[in-house]
Write a protein that holds these residues in place. Structure first.
Motif, mmCIF file in Angstrom:
data_model
loop_
_atom_site.group_PDB
_atom_site.id
_atom_site.type_symbol
_atom_site.label_atom_id
_atom_site.label_comp_id
_atom_site.label_asym_id
_atom_site.label_seq_id
_atom_site.Cartn_x
_atom_site.Cartn_y
_atom_site.Cartn_z
ATOM 1 N N THR A 1 0.827 -1.212 0.000
ATOM 2 C CA THR A 1 0.000 0.000 0.000
ATOM 3 C C THR A 1 0.862 1.264 0.000
ATOM 4 N N TYR A 2 2.044 1.173 0.607
ATOM 5 C CA TYR A 2 2.905 2.360 0.657
ATOM 6 C C TYR A 2 3.416 2.801 -0.715
ATOM 7 N N LEU A 3 3.208 1.982 -1.740
ATOM 8 C CA LEU A 3 3.625 2.384 -3.092
ATOM 9 C C LEU A 3 2.540 3.178 -3.823
ATOM 10 N N VAL A 4 1.319 3.178 -3.263
ATOM 11 C CA VAL A 4 0.177 3.745 -3.984
ATOM 12 C C VAL A 4 0.399 5.210 -4.354
ATOM 13 N N ALA A 5 0.855 6.016 -3.399
ATOM 14 C CA ALA A 5 1.003 7.452 -3.661
ATOM 15 C C ALA A 5 1.958 7.672 -4.836
ATOM 16 N N HIS A 6 3.068 6.946 -4.814
ATOM 17 C CA HIS A 6 4.054 7.088 -5.891
ATOM 18 C C HIS A 6 3.463 6.671 -7.236
ATOM 19 N N LEU A 7 2.762 5.540 -7.252
ATOM 20 C CA LEU A 7 2.207 5.042 -8.512
ATOM 21 C C LEU A 7 1.132 5.984 -9.058
ATOM 22 N N GLU A 8 0.309 6.510 -8.153
ATOM 23 C CA GLU A 8 -0.731 7.459 -8.590
ATOM 24 C C GLU A 8 -0.094 8.713 -9.193
ATOM 25 N N GLU A 9 1.021 9.112 -8.605
ATOM 26 C CA GLU A 9 1.728 10.294 -9.102
ATOM 27 C C GLU A 9 2.234 10.058 -10.537
ATOM 28 N N VAL A 10 2.840 8.870 -10.736
ATOM 29 C CA VAL A 10 3.354 8.547 -12.078
ATOM 30 C C VAL A 10 2.191 8.485 -13.074
#
Lengths: 171, 401
Positions: B118-127
């Motif tokens: 889940t901690y990757l979500v913010a980064h992936l949404e940004e990309v």
């Protein structure tokens, strides 16, 4: 007008169903949102979700019981999940496990009486080259050693303090 | 969170982002799949199905609506390369999915991300947001009229079996993650009954690289039957654990030399569902035609007790079995009991042989890959290390840590 907790939850679930769509494929996203808001999915919540999606509540229950990140009982504000897979074990995660129990005064699978911490095992966290790995809510910690455990828990307590204050001010 | 430095340089770092997409967008659908076919790439998740065949079947399937699904449910014990790819090269993954959309005629991509990440979500949404802004997702991508494609994330909820593609689709549809009978295959009847391609994170990233550098480039690497490069997640008793890139076909011995693990007495290749390879077999190759793997490599030093390892893996499978079919649901606890008997030194050869026969039944009769592969580690340990596991007299004699 006095709004009961149940009414509020019902409104929230219907709003979620409208937002995410009333298809079966929205079930897990809705469950995840409900759990985020209430720290668990209660029987009442499952009934309301079933009504909103037009499925039998047993269907909802069967899904909740299948997935390890969904639960029907309240969990602590912080859920600590220690990786128990072999690579972390080879880096002595069992010592971290012991120290977590010592610091929190509960065993794995239990929640502290103050409702702050739940202690659980989880399977591979994908940090095998940096074990032992510990997931606290959504945050990952690596190279955890028994001497670091106390500090990590204190860090949570500090966040909890701030959080509780903010909530108080908000009302 | 401390991210270790890669011990060897990954090709992904040298790929110009979107070069592949720009090239693919000028090609016809048949030529896009043709390029992939030329590369000879097989799925990087470990099952080794040729990616071009999968895409071609989905492209040929009838239907207005089709889906491109990225399997980011990386849960195999000992695997973490997808986490690194999503952290450092998410653009390549989304680019590969977009090309997949173009190839099969889909306008919707879904990344099924495991709850643990889940901690990757913010980064992936940004990309994703940046790609939308740059006209790389959305309507008329890169100015190509009628090429619409967008990607959204769908979170898993903690179930290893959902890495199996039909279980993943069940989960996407809001059901328990119980694998389906195949056929029908997802390329024909997938998410919501529509044609769907499900590929691993690494597969999509390599697809983007293949279009950027050409199918012939990829085909020239690796072995004849296992072309190209592969990422490996290496952990355990070695000096430099981490994510490595090697050409397919590398021998176990060469790999161990690179990671500083030459003293190993055994290596677990393919995670909990893979095989425990003894030192005598270190000259074997890691490739689909020899030892197949999704990239999980766990090194066991001379002092490790292999029964501890078998026990850990079987506990894992007891918990993660979806419980749908009998061989897997009831077989794994029986094998676990057997390992515990071996640890106590109370297992006869006859009983061990019965356990091995049960393991064979599980491999043959289980419905999905989980049950079929769950006995692998036990079988390889029981086959190669009989002297070590039989006739134990007590803790002190085990030699384990």
């Amino acid at each position: 007008m006095l709004v009961t907790e149940r009414d509020r939850m019902k409104d929230q679930i219907y709003a979620l169903a409208d937002q995410l769509g009333r298809e079966r494929s929205s079930l897990i996203p809705i469950l995840q949102e409900v759990q985020k808001a209430y720290s668990h999915v209660s029987s009442f919540a499952m009934q309301v979700i079933a009504d909103a999606l037009g499925i039998h509540p047993v269907e909802v229950n069967s899904v909740v019981s299948f997935y390890s990140f969904l639960h029907t009982e309240p969990k602590g504000r912080f859920v600590l999940r220690l990786c128990r897979t072999i690579s972390c074990l080879m880096n002595h995660s069992e010592k971290v496990a012991k120290q977590l129990e010592n610091e929190l005064g509960v065993k794995f699978g239990e929640t502290t009486p103050d409702g702050k911490f739940s202690l659980e095992y989880t399977n591979c966290l994908g940090m095998c080259d940096q074990g032992p790995a510990l997931l606290i809510n959504d945050k990952i910690y690596t190279h955890v050693t028994p001497d670091k455990v106390h500090g990590l828990i204190e860090e949570c307590r500090a966040i909890f303090g701030v959080h509780a204050m903010q909530q108080k001010e908000g009302h | 969170m401390i991210e270790p430095k890669n011990k060897n340089k990954l090709t992904f770092a040298t790929i110009e982002v979107n070069a592949g997409l720009k090239k693919a967008i000028a090609l016809s659908r048949a030529d896009i799949i043709g390029e992939l076919k030329e590369s000879g790439m097989k799925g990087r998740g470990g099952a080794g199905f040729p990616t071009s065949v999968k895409w071609n079947l989905a492209a040929a399937a009838k239907g207005e609506k089709k889906y491109v699904v990225c399997n980011a449910d990386e849960g195999e014990p000992g695997t973490f390369k997808d986490r690194l790819i999503l952290t450092d090269y998410a653009d390549l993954v989304f680019e590969g999915m977009t090309i997949g959309g173009l190839a099969v005629g889909s306008d919707e991509g879904i990344v099924y991300l495991r709850a643990e990440y889940t901690y990757l979500v913010a980064h992936l949404e940004e990309v994703l947001a940046k790609r939308r802004k740059d006209g790389l997702l959305g309507k008329d991508i890169l100015g190509k009229k009628g090429f619409n494609f967008d990607i959204h994330l769908h979170m898993g909820a903690g179930a290893y079996v959902c890495g199996e593609e039909t279980a993943l689709i069940e989960s996407l549809e809001g059901h328990r993650g119980e694998p389906r009978n195949r056929p029908p295959f997802p390329v024909d009847t997938g998410f919501n009954g529509k044609p769907t391609i499900v590929n691993n994170v690494e597969t999509f990233a390599w697809a983007a690289a293949i279009y950027a550098k050409g199918g012939a480039w990829f085909n020239g690497l690796g072995t004849e039957k296992s072309t190209g490069l592969k990422l490996f997640s290496i952990s355990g008793d070695c000096e430099f654990p981490g994510v490595y890139e090697f050409p397919m076909g590398i021998t176990v011995a060469d790999l161990l030399k690179e990671v500083g693990g030459s003293e190993a007495k055994a290596v677990q290749i393919g995670g909990a569902s893979g095989h425990c390879v003894p030192a005598a077999d270190f000259n074997r190759a890691i490739a689909f035609e020899d030892i197949a793997t999704g990239g999980s490599i766990i090194v066991f030093g001379p002092d490790r007790d292999l029964l501890d390892i078998a026990e850990n893996f079987l506990e894992f499978f007891c918990e993660e079995s979806c419980g749908q079919c009998t061989p897997c649901r009831d077989g794994n606890p029986k094998l676990l009991e057997g390992v515990q008997l071996l640890k106590k030194g109370e297992c006869s050869m006859q009983y061990l042989n019965e356990l091995l026969s049960l393991a064979e039944t599980m491999q043959l009769a289980s419905k999905c890959g989980l049950g079929q592969s769950s006995p692998n580690a036990f079988v390889s340990i029981a086959t190669h290390f009989k002297a070590e596991i039989l006739g134990r007299t007590g803790k002190a004699m085990q030699g384990g840590k």
